[in-house]
Design a protein around this motif. Structure first.
Motif, short mmCIF file in Angstrom:
data_model
loop_
_atom_site.label_atom_id
_atom_site.label_comp_id
_atom_site.label_asym_id
_atom_site.label_seq_id
_atom_site.Cartn_x
_atom_site.Cartn_y
_atom_site.Cartn_z
N LEU A 1 0.83 -1.21 0.00
CA LEU A 1 0.00 0.00 0.00
C LEU A 1 0.86 1.26 0.00
O LEU A 1 0.55 2.24 -0.69
CB LEU A 1 -0.93 -0.01 1.22
N LEU A 2 1.93 1.25 0.77
CA LEU A 2 2.81 2.42 0.80
C LEU A 2 3.51 2.63 -0.54
O LEU A 2 3.70 3.76 -0.99
CB LEU A 2 3.85 2.27 1.92
N VAL A 3 3.88 1.53 -1.20
CA VAL A 3 4.49 1.64 -2.53
C VAL A 3 3.50 2.23 -3.53
O VAL A 3 3.84 3.10 -4.33
CB VAL A 3 4.98 0.26 -3.00
N GLN A 4 2.24 1.78 -3.46
CA GLN A 4 1.22 2.34 -4.35
C GLN A 4 0.97 3.82 -4.05
O GLN A 4 0.78 4.62 -4.96
CB GLN A 4 -0.07 1.54 -4.21
N SER A 5 0.97 4.15 -2.76
CA SER A 5 0.77 5.55 -2.38
C SER A 5 1.88 6.44 -2.94
O SER A 5 1.61 7.50 -3.51
CB SER A 5 0.72 5.67 -0.85
N ALA A 6 3.12 6.00 -2.78
CA ALA A 6 4.24 6.77 -3.32
C ALA A 6 4.16 6.87 -4.83
O ALA A 6 4.48 7.91 -5.42
CB ALA A 6 5.56 6.13 -2.90
N GLY A 7 3.68 5.79 -5.48
CA GLY A 7 3.54 5.82 -6.94
C GLY A 7 2.54 6.85 -7.40
O GLY A 7 2.76 7.55 -8.40
#
Length: 227
Positions: A70-76
């Motif tokens: 989820l954090l990777v998607q948020s940063a993306g």
């Protein structure tokens, strides 16, 4: 038509950035909500916690992997919004262009300035304007005789509305170099009492006074072009 298309594109980009940032925030909020759920409750039974410790560890590891995703998607999503604005960004002047105009005698009529700096000067033949000019034999505080002349004005017309945070004005104490060569007999008159006005939409575009100030006298010297 060009301005309308530009406005529509800017509005579409604004909506896209707003929605993309919202998606990034939702993913981050999911992670924070899970962290709150995993926090131990003070009313929880200690024996029950120890009995189910193995299962809890398995769930925690699984949740941690989901949190990372989820954090990777948020940063993306955040990077997508930044790249969108960077790709469509175009350099623009902070100050912008302004066209000068002024009353009779103003030497820079219809001149366009692009750096926010301009020399404002007027030229008169005082031998033909005796009604408007009068000599004052009394010396002021600086010990220099003064000449009273009719009021003069100049106007800056910006291409778009601007928010000005600072204005610096100083009197010129010598003739401009491009003018002094053929007009060495001229006298330099320095302004003293000044009024800054702005056009206000609240009164139908009329000019209203916003600042009254006085310019200090500067001793006349040779113009080196560094005024």
């Amino acid at each position: 038509l060009i301005d309308d298309a530009k406005t529509k594109c800017e509005e579409s980009q604004r909506l896209s950035v707003m929605h993309t940032n919202a998606l990034a925030s939702l993913h981050k909020l999911k992670v924070e909500a899970r962290e709150r759920q995993r926090m131990p409750s003070p009313q929880k039974n200690i024996n029950s916690t120890s009995t189910n410790s193995a299962a809890s560890d398995h769930d925690t590891n699984h949740s941690s992997d989901d949190d990372v995703d989820l954090l990777v998607q948020s940063a993306g999503y955040y990077l997508e919004a930044l790249n969108l604005t960077d790709d469509n960004a175009a350099p623009s002047e902070v100050i912008g262009e302004a066209e000068l105009s002024g009353c009779h005698g103003f030497r820079s009529q219809r001149r366009v300035v692009r750096d926010g700096a301009a020399t404002l000067d007027w030229q008169w033949d005082c031998t033909t304007c005796s009604d408007d000019c009068s000599n004052n034999d009394d010396e002021g505080e600086s010990g220099v005789s003064s000449i009273h002349h009719r009021s003069v004005w100049t106007k800056f017309d910006f291409d778009v509305g601007k928010k000005l945070t600072a204005i610096r004005v100083r009197a010129r104490c010598a003739l401009p170099r491009d003018f002094a060569h053929d007009h060495d007999h001229c006298t330099v008159l320095q302004p003293k009492d000044c009024v800054l006005q702005v056009s206000s939409a609240s009164v139908g575009g009329e000019f209203v006074d916003v600042w009254n100030f006085q310019l200090a006298y500067r001793a006349v010297r040779d113009d080196s072009g560094k005024d």
